[in-house]
Each structure stands twice: as C-alpha cells, then as structure tokens.
Design a protein around this motif. Structure first.
Motif, PDB file in Angstrom:
ATOM      1  N   ARG A   2       0.840  -1.207   0.000  1.00 26.32           N
ATOM      2  CA  ARG A   2       0.000   0.000   0.000  1.00 26.32           C
ATOM      3  C   ARG A   2       0.871   1.252   0.000  1.00 26.32           C
ATOM      4  N   SER A   3       0.303   2.315  -0.570  1.00 24.62           N
ATOM      5  CA  SER A   3       1.043   3.583  -0.652  1.00 24.62           C
ATOM      6  C   SER A   3       0.284   4.680   0.085  1.00 24.62           C
ATOM      7  N   CYS A   4       1.043   5.589   0.680  1.00 24.96           N
ATOM      8  CA  CYS A   4       0.447   6.736   1.371  1.00 24.96           C
ATOM      9  C   CYS A   4       1.196   8.001   0.997  1.00 24.96           C
ATOM     10  N   PHE A  26       3.813   0.618   4.555  1.00 31.05           N
ATOM     11  CA  PHE A  26       3.376   1.486   3.465  1.00 31.05           C
ATOM     12  C   PHE A  26       4.607   1.996   2.720  1.00 31.05           C
ATOM     13  N   ASP A  47      -2.964   4.910  -2.253  1.00 33.95           N
ATOM     14  CA  ASP A  47      -4.034   4.196  -1.549  1.00 33.95           C
ATOM     15  C   ASP A  47      -4.588   5.038  -0.399  1.00 33.95           C
ATOM     16  N   LEU A 120      -7.211  -0.303   5.984  1.00 35.35           N
ATOM     17  CA  LEU A 120      -5.923  -0.334   5.307  1.00 35.35           C
ATOM     18  C   LEU A 120      -4.895  -1.203   6.024  1.00 35.35           C
TER      19      LEU A 120
END
Length: 121
Positions: A2-4, A26, A47, A120
């Motif tokens: 996942r990306s932030c 992340f 995300d 998440l």
C-alpha cells in the motif's frame, strides 16, 4: 504494498509520519502543500493520504475537494491530521470527503488505529 501520500508543510511531521507508515509497511511519498499533492495524484494515485489542513499555496481542504474530482480520486482513504479540532472543521472535512480525522500530535498507535478502522491494515 500500500502507498500513502504524506501532505504537510512541516518537514518534521512528514519525517515522523514517514517512519511510522513505513513501519506499517506502506510505501510513502511526500508533498509540502496541496498543489504538490494534487500534481502527484494526477500521475500516481495513492491508496491513502495523510493530510494537513493549514498549508501554503493550497490548503488541505481545497486539495481534498480537488482530489475527489479527479478520475480515481474517490479511491484514496484520506485521513486529516491537523491542529484544527473544532466541530466545524471536522464536519467540513468529512463533508468534503475525508475518511478519518486525527489531531496533532499523533503517534504510531493513533495512526495504526485509524488506518485499521478504514481497512488499510
């Protein structure tokens, strides 16, 4: 993974958030203001977005409104992270499309709890 996207004009806040989010597995990207964040999202939709309210150039609430208009802009989970803690600001953020709202200062437990609540983690 996942990306932030971490959006805050404070380098210290971005650094702390990056460390916590990377520990939560992340990948992270950073922006110093809402315009930089919007430019990033136009090419790479994250995300999640950890978003400050008060920033130069474009503030967090204006960024959020513009993000939600982009193709795919309805997808990222947006967590406001700000010193603005009155009910009017919180309602405005939720109405504009924020998923969660946390107060500064924050720690790993708070971020982990909020990111868990929105699915998440």
């Amino acid at each position: 993974m996942r990306s932030c996207l971490i959006v805050d004009d404070s380098k210290v806040i971005r650094m702390v958030a990056k460390k916590i989010l990377q520990e939560l597995t992340f990948t992270t990207a950073e922006a110093e203001d809402g315009q930089q964040a919007l430019n990033y999202c136009q090419s790479t939709m994250p995300d999640a977005v950890l978003l400050d309210w008060n920033m130069p150039v474009m503030n967090g609430i204006d960024f959020l409104r513009e993000l939600r208009k982009l193709p795919g802009g309805d997808k990222p989970v947006v967590v406001f992270c700000t010193t603005e803690n009155d009910i009017e600001h919180i309602q405005e953020a939720i109405t504009a499309g924020a998923n969660e709202y946390i107060m500064k200062p924050f720690d790993s437990e708070i971020l982990q709890a909020k990111f868990s609540q929105v699915g998440l983690l």
